[in-house]
Design a protein around this motif. Structure first.
Motif, PDB file in Angstrom:
ATOM      1  N   GLY A   1       0.845  -1.189   0.000  1.00  0.00           N
ATOM      2  CA  GLY A   1       0.000   0.000   0.000  1.00  0.00           C
ATOM      3  C   GLY A   1       0.879   1.236   0.000  1.00  0.00           C
ATOM      4  O   GLY A   1       2.105   1.137   0.024  1.00  0.00           O
ATOM      5  N   ALA A   2       0.248   2.414  -0.024  1.00  0.00           N
ATOM      6  CA  ALA A   2       1.017   3.648  -0.099  1.00  0.00           C
ATOM      7  C   ALA A   2       1.629   3.994   1.258  1.00  0.00           C
ATOM      8  O   ALA A   2       1.123   3.596   2.303  1.00  0.00           O
ATOM      9  CB  ALA A   2       0.115   4.784  -0.564  1.00  0.00           C
ATOM     10  N   LEU A   3       2.742   4.736   1.205  1.00  0.00           N
ATOM     11  CA  LEU A   3       3.426   5.171   2.416  1.00  0.00           C
ATOM     12  C   LEU A   3       2.553   6.147   3.199  1.00  0.00           C
ATOM     13  O   LEU A   3       1.874   6.988   2.620  1.00  0.00           O
ATOM     14  CB  LEU A   3       4.746   5.857   2.054  1.00  0.00           C
ATOM     15  CG  LEU A   3       5.775   4.994   1.326  1.00  0.00           C
ATOM     16  CD1 LEU A   3       6.952   5.847   0.872  1.00  0.00           C
ATOM     17  CD2 LEU A   3       6.253   3.864   2.213  1.00  0.00           C
ATOM     18  N   GLY A   4       2.586   6.032   4.508  1.00  0.00           N
ATOM     19  CA  GLY A   4       1.844   6.945   5.371  1.00  0.00           C
ATOM     20  C   GLY A   4       2.409   6.845   6.776  1.00  0.00           C
ATOM     21  O   GLY A   4       3.106   5.869   7.094  1.00  0.00           O
ATOM     22  N   VAL A   5       2.159   7.827   7.590  1.00  0.00           N
ATOM     23  CA  VAL A   5       2.721   7.840   8.933  1.00  0.00           C
ATOM     24  C   VAL A   5       1.680   8.118  10.017  1.00  0.00           C
ATOM     25  O   VAL A   5       1.632   7.434  11.039  1.00  0.00           O
ATOM     26  CB  VAL A   5       3.863   8.896   9.065  1.00  0.00           C
ATOM     27  CG1 VAL A   5       4.358   8.970  10.496  1.00  0.00           C
ATOM     28  CG2 VAL A   5       5.002   8.571   8.114  1.00  0.00           C
ATOM     29  N   SER A   6       0.813   9.137   9.795  1.00  0.00           N
ATOM     30  CA  SER A   6       0.061   9.708  10.915  1.00  0.00           C
ATOM     31  C   SER A   6      -0.848   8.700  11.613  1.00  0.00           C
ATOM     32  O   SER A   6      -1.058   8.781  12.813  1.00  0.00           O
ATOM     33  CB  SER A   6      -0.737  10.931  10.459  1.00  0.00           C
ATOM     34  OG  SER A   6      -1.820  10.561   9.646  1.00  0.00           O
ATOM     35  N   ARG A   7      -1.378   7.723  10.879  1.00  0.00           N
ATOM     36  CA  ARG A   7      -2.249   6.731  11.512  1.00  0.00           C
ATOM     37  C   ARG A   7      -1.545   6.008  12.665  1.00  0.00           C
ATOM     38  O   ARG A   7      -2.176   5.591  13.641  1.00  0.00           O
ATOM     39  CB  ARG A   7      -2.672   5.691  10.459  1.00  0.00           C
ATOM     40  CG  ARG A   7      -3.706   4.709  10.946  1.00  0.00           C
ATOM     41  CD  ARG A   7      -3.526   3.333  10.310  1.00  0.00           C
ATOM     42  NE  ARG A   7      -2.295   2.707  10.786  1.00  0.00           N
ATOM     43  CZ  ARG A   7      -1.901   1.494  10.450  1.00  0.00           C
ATOM     44  NH1 ARG A   7      -2.606   0.786   9.592  1.00  0.00           N
ATOM     45  NH2 ARG A   7      -0.783   0.968  10.923  1.00  0.00           N
ATOM     46  N   ASN A   8      -0.218   5.868  12.526  1.00  0.00           N
ATOM     47  CA  ASN A   8       0.515   5.093  13.522  1.00  0.00           C
ATOM     48  C   ASN A   8       0.586   5.778  14.878  1.00  0.00           C
ATOM     49  O   ASN A   8       0.823   5.119  15.895  1.00  0.00           O
ATOM     50  CB  ASN A   8       1.914   4.774  12.999  1.00  0.00           C
ATOM     51  CG  ASN A   8       1.842   3.817  11.817  1.00  0.00           C
ATOM     52  OD1 ASN A   8       0.918   2.998  11.747  1.00  0.00           O
ATOM     53  ND2 ASN A   8       2.772   3.934  10.898  1.00  0.00           N
ATOM     54  N   TYR A   9       0.408   7.090  14.909  1.00  0.00           N
ATOM     55  CA  TYR A   9       0.332   7.771  16.204  1.00  0.00           C
ATOM     56  C   TYR A   9      -0.907   7.305  16.962  1.00  0.00           C
ATOM     57  O   TYR A   9      -0.877   7.140  18.171  1.00  0.00           O
ATOM     58  CB  TYR A   9       0.305   9.293  16.007  1.00  0.00           C
ATOM     59  CG  TYR A   9       1.653   9.919  15.676  1.00  0.00           C
ATOM     60  CD1 TYR A   9       2.394  10.544  16.674  1.00  0.00           C
ATOM     61  CD2 TYR A   9       2.169   9.877  14.394  1.00  0.00           C
ATOM     62  CE1 TYR A   9       3.619  11.131  16.397  1.00  0.00           C
ATOM     63  CE2 TYR A   9       3.400  10.458  14.097  1.00  0.00           C
ATOM     64  CZ  TYR A   9       4.124  11.086  15.096  1.00  0.00           C
ATOM     65  OH  TYR A   9       5.334  11.647  14.815  1.00  0.00           O
ATOM     66  N   ALA A  10      -2.009   7.098  16.226  1.00  0.00           N
ATOM     67  CA  ALA A  10      -3.231   6.595  16.868  1.00  0.00           C
ATOM     68  C   ALA A  10      -3.047   5.138  17.294  1.00  0.00           C
ATOM     69  O   ALA A  10      -3.510   4.733  18.362  1.00  0.00           O
ATOM     70  CB  ALA A  10      -4.425   6.745  15.924  1.00  0.00           C
ATOM     71  N   VAL A  11      -2.350   4.345  16.454  1.00  0.00           N
ATOM     72  CA  VAL A  11      -2.070   2.949  16.822  1.00  0.00           C
ATOM     73  C   VAL A  11      -1.281   2.919  18.125  1.00  0.00           C
ATOM     74  O   VAL A  11      -1.616   2.184  19.065  1.00  0.00           O
ATOM     75  CB  VAL A  11      -1.277   2.233  15.700  1.00  0.00           C
ATOM     76  CG1 VAL A  11      -0.856   0.835  16.136  1.00  0.00           C
ATOM     77  CG2 VAL A  11      -2.100   2.161  14.415  1.00  0.00           C
ATOM     78  N   ALA A  12      -0.238   3.760  18.195  1.00  0.00           N
ATOM     79  CA  ALA A  12       0.599   3.806  19.406  1.00  0.00           C
ATOM     80  C   ALA A  12      -0.216   4.275  20.608  1.00  0.00           C
ATOM     81  O   ALA A  12      -0.042   3.764  21.717  1.00  0.00           O
ATOM     82  CB  ALA A  12       1.805   4.719  19.172  1.00  0.00           C
TER      83      ALA A  12
END
Lengths: 179, 211
Positions: A37-48
């Motif tokens: 899938g495409a690169l992304g970062v911000s969702r991972n702050y919610a995962v953390a």
């Protein structure tokens, strides 16, 4: 900080040109879309956030309606963020040494060298970044670099909004400074 | 390596994860972080000076990355399997989120990804930005039930792409977009190369690495 020895060690850390960097970023995103899938970062702050709340014994992730759309297990995209931390570290130490510092020199030239002042701005900035990114559904990676590349209209709208408000804010913050 | 894994296992976050996805994701991220670090994209100096329109390097990097990625992605899509996922369009939430994001971008001097990279370089303020980000994302999650009916549900058109709207195949659109972006990047580079903009900027070409 400005000794000649440090200057010569820093001189080895030349920038990669934006031309090579841009081509590599495009090819990397192509590889990403071909694999997971495409690169992304911000969702991972919610995962953390979900894990942190779990470690603190809170029921946040299971009771919150927003968190119900956020994965609770490690997945491909979360590992991309883990890799970014490792990749940034490796690129820094292989090319020279860690850039350990608290206050950027440009910030010092405008706001002084107070650590609490810089940390307050850095925290507030991070807060607004992720509040905004999660509201919009992505950040500079997911909505701009990847979103516009995928021709998503959301990416174009987001890019215009962040550039407009980022430029106005930065010019306001540095309004009395020419260099 | 053992301690983080034990904590992860305790938090229930490693169960059922596909090993191939983990390894490919990790390698992809390492390359992503290294490129951002080596191009100076994780530098406060470079990001803030881009927003001040003093040094457009990061803008050129980003637009060229989009141009190459767009063509690459839709070539892959044309010849095989591409995991394209078009983000939903909801005008109010995206515009409001973007405006808030832009203020944070200029204040922090990092974006969510470059803050992670800058933190790994040893920059303490970037680590603080990451903490602020965790707080911001949590606050958004807590306020979601109030914001969604106002900013996300109205004017929500779902996942729409430029080629959907134009009713054409994506690859030609990607090629045109790439051509426009590359022309724009060349124009930005000409502005950046003007002698008066060079003054003071390139005295020490590596100085901003620590910044």
């Amino acid at each position: 900080m400005n000794g000649h020895l440090e200057d010569s060690s820093r001189r080895q850390q030349r920038w990669m040109s934006w031309v090579y960097g841009g081509i590599l970023l495009g090819l990397l995103n192509t590889f990403a879309i071909a694999t997971y899938g495409a690169l992304g970062v911000s969702r991972n702050y919610a995962v953390a956030d979900g894990w942190l709340s779990g470690l603190l014994g809170l029921d946040f992730a299971s009771t919150n309606s927003y968190m119900s759309g956020i994965p609770s297990a490690i997945d491909w995209l979360f590992m991309v963020s883990v890799g970014m931390v490792i990749g940034g570290f490796l690129a820094t130490v292989i090319k020279g040494k860690l850039n350990v510092r608290s206050v950027p020199r440009l910030w010092v030239s405008r706001f002084g060298d107070s650590k609490p002042k810089r940390f307050a701005a850095a925290f507030a900035g991070g807060f607004l970044l992720l509040f905004g990114a999660r509201l919009a559904g992505g950040c500079t990676s997911g909505l701009v670099l990847s979103g516009i590349a995928q021709l998503a209209l959301a990416g174009f709208i987001f890019a215009i909004a962040i550039m407009a408000s980022g430029i106005v804010t930065a010019r306001f913050l540095y309004r009395r400074q020419s260099s | 390596m053992i301690a983080p894994l034990a904590i992860a296992a305790q938090a229930g976050i490693v169960g059922g994860t596909d090993a191939r996805a983990v390894i490919i994701g990790l390698l992809t991220g390492i390359a992503f972080g290294a490129i951002l670090q080596r191009t100076g994209a994780s530098s406060y100096h470079m990001i803030v000076n881009m927003l001040r329109l003093k040094d457009l390097t990061i803008m050129k990097l980003l637009f060229l990355g989009i141009a190459v990625g767009s063509v690459g992605m839709y070539v892959v899509n044309a010849v095989g399997v591409a995991h394209i996922g078009i983000a939903p369009v909801y005008l109010l939430g995206i515009a409001a989120g973007g405006l808030v994001f832009g203020v944070g971008w200029a204040l922090a001097g990092y974006c969510p990804g470059t803050a992670l990279v800058a933190m790994s370089e040893g920059k303490a303020d970037a680590a603080i930005t990451v903490l602020g980000g965790l707080a911001g994302a949590a606050t958004l999650a807590v306020s979601w039930d109030y914001l969604k009916p106002v900013l996300v549900d109205p004017l929500n058109y779902g996942g729409k792409s430029l080629n959907d709207v134009l009713g054409v195949n994506p690859l030609p659109v990607a090629l045109v977009l790439a051509a426009v972006l590359i022309a724009f990047v060349i124009y930005l580079d000409r502005i950046d190369s003007r002698p008066e903009r060079q003054a003071g900027k390139r005295l020490d070409p590596t100085a901003h690495l620590e910044l």
